[in-house]
Motif scaffolding. Structure first.
Motif, PDB file in Angstrom:
ATOM      1  N   TYR A  82     -54.785 -70.424   8.696  1.00 40.82           N
ATOM      2  CA  TYR A  82     -53.891 -71.354   8.019  1.00 40.82           C
ATOM      3  C   TYR A  82     -54.496 -72.753   7.979  1.00 40.82           C
ATOM      4  CZ  TYR A  82     -52.469 -70.683  12.895  1.00 40.82           C
ATOM      5  OH  TYR A  82     -52.474 -70.474  14.243  1.00 40.82           O
ATOM      6  N   LYS A  83     -53.912 -73.568   7.094  1.00 39.78           N
ATOM      7  CA  LYS A  83     -54.536 -74.835   6.721  1.00 39.78           C
ATOM      8  C   LYS A  83     -54.782 -75.754   7.906  1.00 39.78           C
ATOM      9  CE  LYS A  83     -54.000 -78.680   3.462  1.00 39.78           C
ATOM     10  NZ  LYS A  83     -53.145 -79.273   2.399  1.00 39.78           N
ATOM     11  N   TYR A  88     -61.181 -80.582  10.803  1.00 38.69           N
ATOM     12  CA  TYR A  88     -62.082 -81.213  11.767  1.00 38.69           C
ATOM     13  C   TYR A  88     -62.937 -80.191  12.501  1.00 38.69           C
ATOM     14  CZ  TYR A  88     -58.659 -84.783  10.644  1.00 38.69           C
ATOM     15  OH  TYR A  88     -57.818 -85.627   9.969  1.00 38.69           O
ATOM     16  N   GLU A  89     -62.823 -80.139  13.839  1.00 40.98           N
ATOM     17  CA  GLU A  89     -63.734 -79.311  14.634  1.00 40.98           C
ATOM     18  C   GLU A  89     -63.486 -77.814  14.456  1.00 40.98           C
ATOM     19  OE1 GLU A  89     -60.206 -80.314  17.232  1.00 40.98           O
ATOM     20  OE2 GLU A  89     -61.579 -81.395  15.901  1.00 40.98           O
ATOM     21  N   TYR A  92     -65.518 -74.783  11.601  1.00 41.66           N
ATOM     22  CA  TYR A  92     -66.537 -73.769  11.873  1.00 41.66           C
ATOM     23  C   TYR A  92     -65.889 -72.395  12.042  1.00 41.66           C
ATOM     24  CZ  TYR A  92     -69.988 -71.067  14.483  1.00 41.66           C
ATOM     25  OH  TYR A  92     -70.840 -70.078  14.916  1.00 41.66           O
ATOM     26  N   PHE A  93     -64.808 -72.338  12.815  1.00 48.15           N
ATOM     27  CA  PHE A  93     -64.109 -71.076  13.010  1.00 48.15           C
ATOM     28  C   PHE A  93     -63.604 -70.529  11.684  1.00 48.15           C
ATOM     29  CE2 PHE A  93     -60.098 -68.806  13.425  1.00 48.15           C
ATOM     30  CZ  PHE A  93     -60.451 -67.769  14.270  1.00 48.15           C
ATOM     31  N   CYS A  94     -63.019 -71.361  10.857  1.00 48.96           N
ATOM     32  CA  CYS A  94     -62.484 -70.908   9.570  1.00 48.96           C
ATOM     33  C   CYS A  94     -63.581 -70.356   8.678  1.00 48.96           C
ATOM     34  CB  CYS A  94     -61.774 -72.056   8.869  1.00 48.96           C
ATOM     35  SG  CYS A  94     -60.205 -72.508   9.632  1.00 48.96           S
ATOM     36  N   SER A  95     -64.714 -71.047   8.637  1.00 51.72           N
ATOM     37  CA  SER A  95     -65.828 -70.590   7.805  1.00 51.72           C
ATOM     38  C   SER A  95     -66.319 -69.226   8.276  1.00 51.72           C
ATOM     39  CB  SER A  95     -66.965 -71.607   7.838  1.00 51.72           C
ATOM     40  OG  SER A  95     -66.552 -72.845   7.293  1.00 51.72           O
TER      41      SER A  95
END
Length: 214
Positions: A82-83, A88-89, A92-95
């Motif tokens: 989710y958005k 911010y930090e 990386y996890f989202c990507s």
């Protein structure tokens, strides 16, 4: 030389390794049939789960490739990541998580193409069985490789991302389904490749009498 029964056995193993299962698609919903293992791992939000008991109440959260379901949310499931998790930090996890979702979806297409290859070769006669084995072997190896990449990325995020450091998080059914599917694909590819070199030619050759020396 790879015979019909080798391809049929490989096809059965390939399908059995991706056989329908019935994990819960959504928390507090009744169990219902899912699709093949790799397709189920995409749809079922159970790659990583959190489960603790707070008094008499059980708090659960299940994370999938595209959905996150929790007993504390209303509605129970929402899009993931989710958005507010991708700022911010945490970008990386989202990507990485979105990359996992893309690779697993691409693997599903590879598996379907592999099934089509099996059908074409099995129905194509002796010549296709003799010469066509590299195609399904390659497709299954590619599918297994992609899935091993996916499960490795998820395991890395589970071990190193801060949001999973709280006790109660565990790798769950969808991750295990991907491991099983990748392992069976790889073993089937090895089996078909080995049979092409170890099994004698189908029917062999019939030697004719030499009329000049009879």
């Amino acid at each position: 030389m790879t015979r019909s029964y080798v391809y049929v056995s490989g096809l059965v193993a390939f399908i059995a390794g991706n056989a329908p299962i019935s994990p819960p698609i959504q928390i507090r919903h009744p169990r219902r049939p899912a699709t093949a293992l790799n397709l189920a791992s995409i749809a079922v939000p159970r790659w990583i789960t959190f489960s603790v008991h707070a008094g008499d109440e059980k708090i659960e959260r299940q994370i999938g490739l595209h959905k996150s379901c929790s007993t504390l949310d209303s509605p129970h499931c929402r899009d993931f990541p989710y958005k507010d998790l991708c700022l911010y930090e945490d970008r990386y996890f989202c990507s990485m998580w979105r990359t996992v979702g893309f690779l697993e979806s691409f693997t599903a297409l590879i598996c379907l193409a592999g099934l089509a290859c099996f059908v074409v070769i099995i129905r194509g006669g002796k010549y296709k069985r003799e010469t066509g084995w590299p195609v399904p072997a390659f497709m299954m190896t590619l599918a297994a490789t992609l899935q091993f990449v996916v499960i490795s990325i998820v395991a890395y995020l589970y071990d190193h991302d801060e949001q999973f450091t709280v006790p109660g998080w565990n790798l769950d059914a969808s991750w295990a389904m991907a491991v099983s599917s990748a392992s069976i694909c790889l073993l089937s590819a090895v089996g078909i490749s080995a049979s092409a070199y170890l099994i004698p030619p189908e029917g062999g050759y019939t030697f004719l009498d030499d009329p000049l020396n009879s």
